[in-house]
Design an enzyme around this catalytic site. Sequence first.
Site, PDB file in Angstrom:
ATOM      1  N   HIS A 464      -9.639  14.740  27.994  1.00 32.92           N
ATOM      2  CA  HIS A 464      -9.849  13.954  29.805  1.00 32.92           C
ATOM      3  C   HIS A 464      -8.723  15.515  30.671  1.00 32.92           C
ATOM      4  O   HIS A 464      -8.512  15.532  31.365  1.00 32.92           O
ATOM      5  CB  HIS A 464      -8.822  12.783  30.010  1.00 32.92           C
ATOM      6  N   GLU A 707     -15.478   5.125  59.626  1.00 31.06           N
ATOM      7  CA  GLU A 707     -15.844   5.107  58.181  1.00 31.06           C
ATOM      8  C   GLU A 707     -15.770   3.361  57.704  1.00 31.06           C
ATOM      9  O   GLU A 707     -16.218   3.409  56.343  1.00 31.06           O
ATOM     10  CB  GLU A 707     -14.539   5.656  57.632  1.00 31.06           C
ATOM     11  N   ASP A 731     -15.186   5.350  52.335  1.00 32.37           N
ATOM     12  CA  ASP A 731     -15.175   4.458  53.121  1.00 32.37           C
ATOM     13  C   ASP A 731     -15.685   3.621  53.512  1.00 32.37           C
ATOM     14  O   ASP A 731     -16.528   2.707  53.224  1.00 32.37           O
ATOM     15  CB  ASP A 731     -14.193   4.674  53.932  1.00 32.37           C
ATOM     16  N   CYS A 778     -17.417  14.371  54.913  1.00 32.48           N
ATOM     17  CA  CYS A 778     -16.544  14.909  54.254  1.00 32.48           C
ATOM     18  C   CYS A 778     -16.382  13.324  52.981  1.00 32.48           C
ATOM     19  O   CYS A 778     -15.408  13.837  52.638  1.00 32.48           O
ATOM     20  CB  CYS A 778     -14.798  15.353  54.757  1.00 32.48           C
TER      21      CYS A 778
HETATM   22  C1  PEP Z   1     -13.994   8.670  52.787  1.00 31.41           C
HETATM   23  O1  PEP Z   1     -13.484   7.701  53.091  1.00 31.41           O
HETATM   24  O2  PEP Z   1     -15.027   9.701  52.472  1.00 31.41           O
HETATM   25  C2  PEP Z   1     -12.766  10.492  53.483  1.00 31.41           C
HETATM   26  C3  PEP Z   1     -12.958  11.464  53.076  1.00 31.41           C
HETATM   27  O3  PEP Z   1     -11.659   9.949  53.107  1.00 31.41           O
HETATM   28  P1  PEP Z   1     -10.493   9.497  51.756  1.00 31.41           P
HETATM   29  O4  PEP Z   1     -11.317   8.802  50.615  1.00 31.41           O
HETATM   30  O5  PEP Z   1      -9.355  10.118  51.581  1.00 31.41           O
HETATM   31  O6  PEP Z   1     -10.763   7.739  51.923  1.00 31.41           O
HETATM   32 MG    MG Z   2     -11.647   7.629  53.633  1.00 28.61          MG
END
Ligand code: PEP
Ligand code: MG
Length: 845
Positions: A464, A707, A731, A778
């Site tokens: 790892h 999200e 999320d 994202c």
């Molecule tokens: C997501 O929820 O996809 C995101 C990019 O935010 P985080 O992973 O920081 O919760």
């Molecule tokens: Mg998120």
Amino acid sequence: MVGIVIVSHSKQLALGVRELAAQMVQGQVPLAVAAGIDDPVNPLGTDAIQVYEAIASVLCDDGVLVLMDLGSALMSAEMALEFLSPEQREKVYLCAAPLVEGAVVAAVAAAAGKDIHQVIAEAQGALVSKATQLGFISRAGFNQSIDGKPAIPLSVSSQPILNEEIPTREIRLTVNNRLGLHARPAAQFVGTASRFKSQIRVQNLTRNTEAVRGDSINQVATLGVRQGHELLITATGVDAQEVLTALQALIINNFGEDNTIVELPPAVPQEVTPPQQGEIIGIAASPGIAIAPIVHYQSAAIAITEYHIENVEIEWQRLQSAMQIAKQEIQTLLSHASIQIGDADAAIFDAHLLFLADPVLLEAVHQGIFKQRLNAEAAWQAVVDEVANSYRRLEDAYLQERVDDVVDVGRRVLRILLGNSPSDLELTEPSIIIASDLTPSDTAKLDPTKVLGICMTSGSATSHTAIIARTLGIPAVLGVDTQVLNLESGTLLALDGETGRAWIAPKAATLARLETKQRVWRTAQEEARKKAHQPAITRDGRQIQVLANIGSLADVQIAVANGAEGVGLLRTEFLYLDRTSAPGEEEQLAVYQAIAQVLENRPLIIRTLDVGGDKPLPYLNTGVAEANPFLGVRGIRFCLANPQLLKTQLRAILRASAGNMIKVMWPMIVTLTEVRAAKAILTEVQRELREAGIPFDEKMEVGMMIETPAAVAIADQLAREVDFFSIGTNDLSQYVMAGDRTNPRVATLADAMHPAVLRMIQQTVQAAHGESIWVGLCGEVAADVFVAPILLGLGLDELSVNPQAIAPLKQAISHLTITEAQAIASVALQQDSATSVRELVYPIG
Ligand code: PEP
Ligand code: MG
């Protein structure tokens, strides 16, 4: 009069004890309490500063008696003494008396005007009358057995208790994922098995092993299960059928792993030349050339002494407290790591958490303490050594590597038990680290701008540590001879992570050759980078913005070097982690400006603080412990409840926006009211800045993350409130699929490839475009090149991914046409599972 301090993990307990003692002496004796910690989620604990303050509040010339409950209470009290002056310290006595009886007896003695030594003696004898009455004490003292029975009953079993009358069901399954039951799948297996009431046994038929417990991460991992191995899983209990079905689904779905992308160690070109003087040969673990002075990194040596203990309960509690602290540390590390190296690699630390919860391990340590009466350190170490050896004995080299994780967690708990602080590596100049054993958690904390290379005497390409080094882009040669440990700090070392060779104080010729190779390497990287710097345009001419997700200033440099067209997500949480108070406006401003400067006018989307859920911040106290933190006060909810904190952050963001392409983005929006409330605070901050004549970008774009299913459902309304959307599939998937993304038992459910999530993405894009705003994505899924056609086909305008994923993603986009992508997306939306969606886009084989 002697003062008394009551130190306890529980505030309620301490207050109760104080009440009892105070009642005995009609409040005459000064009694202070130091109990509990300021953490709404885990309020049990002790804090040295609190203990110090309590001592200070009752300190007088007659002396202070400190009574503690157990475990870390002792450590906190000992630490508190260090804050006192030597004269004060002389007056304070830590007392081994039992908390309740001791406090009552001590208060009575103090009220009677006895001196500190008499009060201590009385407190320490406080159990005598109780023990005598119950017959536990004779002239020989405590811990006598009565009628041949031990005073403390032992109920330890390493075997599950099986009820003959409950039917047992079994199933044979073949494991097909590429690496078999390595740490992450083993964690999912154990997580699933533990979710049910039935007792699970699992046997590797191919290797003809014994059946082991399915709820033990160590036993499951050490079955040595690889691709193609057949398992016999037996379930006994009321939900036997359900658990077998769940385990079957996990195995059939390859634990959600992609079998086609091979995580190959870097290619090792054959070097036929024998080693020269000063040349070290090791394992090529992470490619790249590093030339720099060395710095030795040594995790603090942990020497443990084995001794016989009298009070097994206290010893067990000490261990429990240490494990609790270890758990919190690993959770913080996990939050950090998912920001820096992404959720997928950070999942390594999920297995660390399961290790701490392994019932077989705990039972063995319990036996060590209760039966052998070993001190917690010795009992823990003996069991960790045994588990580590069982990994070492595995024939499979890949699974053997998991021993690093066992040692890592084992050490963490020992360090905490011994009250040692973690060893940190503060580098003043760019260096190569020499270490005997850099654990995965040490590696995850390294700063690639300071650590140019790693040279280690242990480890392999599949450890790892190596995996994390590759993700961080740090060249590494592992498994080298221990002679490197004797090198003087500052010695120049050259290291080639591609061939697995290193040179101590390299000769001019070697240095020249390596510098040439480094130049060639850099030129090649430059070439790749140039390509990565070109825009991502599909074959039919549609440009997709490819930006980076970052969590620090160091990340932005890597992102730009890798071709990021900006930052699509700056996770500002990194500024708030690992400290005791929130960063101020000036500190935040400096960081945002520095990141914007590296971006040279490329866009920078700053997400406001997204804490709560899996990113708890002990010092930002929401005041209430939450049973479901992911459904609790996280993201924008927390910020709206703490407007001052949000205002400080917005002031810093707005001030940084002057002359830079900064946009702000709200996380975790569920309602229109939340967006409007956040915007109202922004407007107020803008007005204040305007009035104070402080410049900022009046046209700064304001966006929000999508999200939650609620946000998708009202995306048309939300789109009228903001300038852009960015879909956070990490999320969104967990909320759509009702599967906690951090819970290995259900994490595979939270799959962005499930048609339910894909339909949500489609709905969001349609709503955004309907209101003429752009929409990006994202979540981690955007980094998967095979998924790009689906995302493009769904109509996303922007993708934001971890810096390492930018170049391959741009390349994948350049091979597509929007027409093809739309066709694939529309088929994907009609599939019946995430697996069938993947089958559509992943290459066969
Ligand atoms: C997501 O929820 O996809 C995101 C990019 O935010 P985080 O992973 O920081 O919760
Ligand atoms: Mg998120």
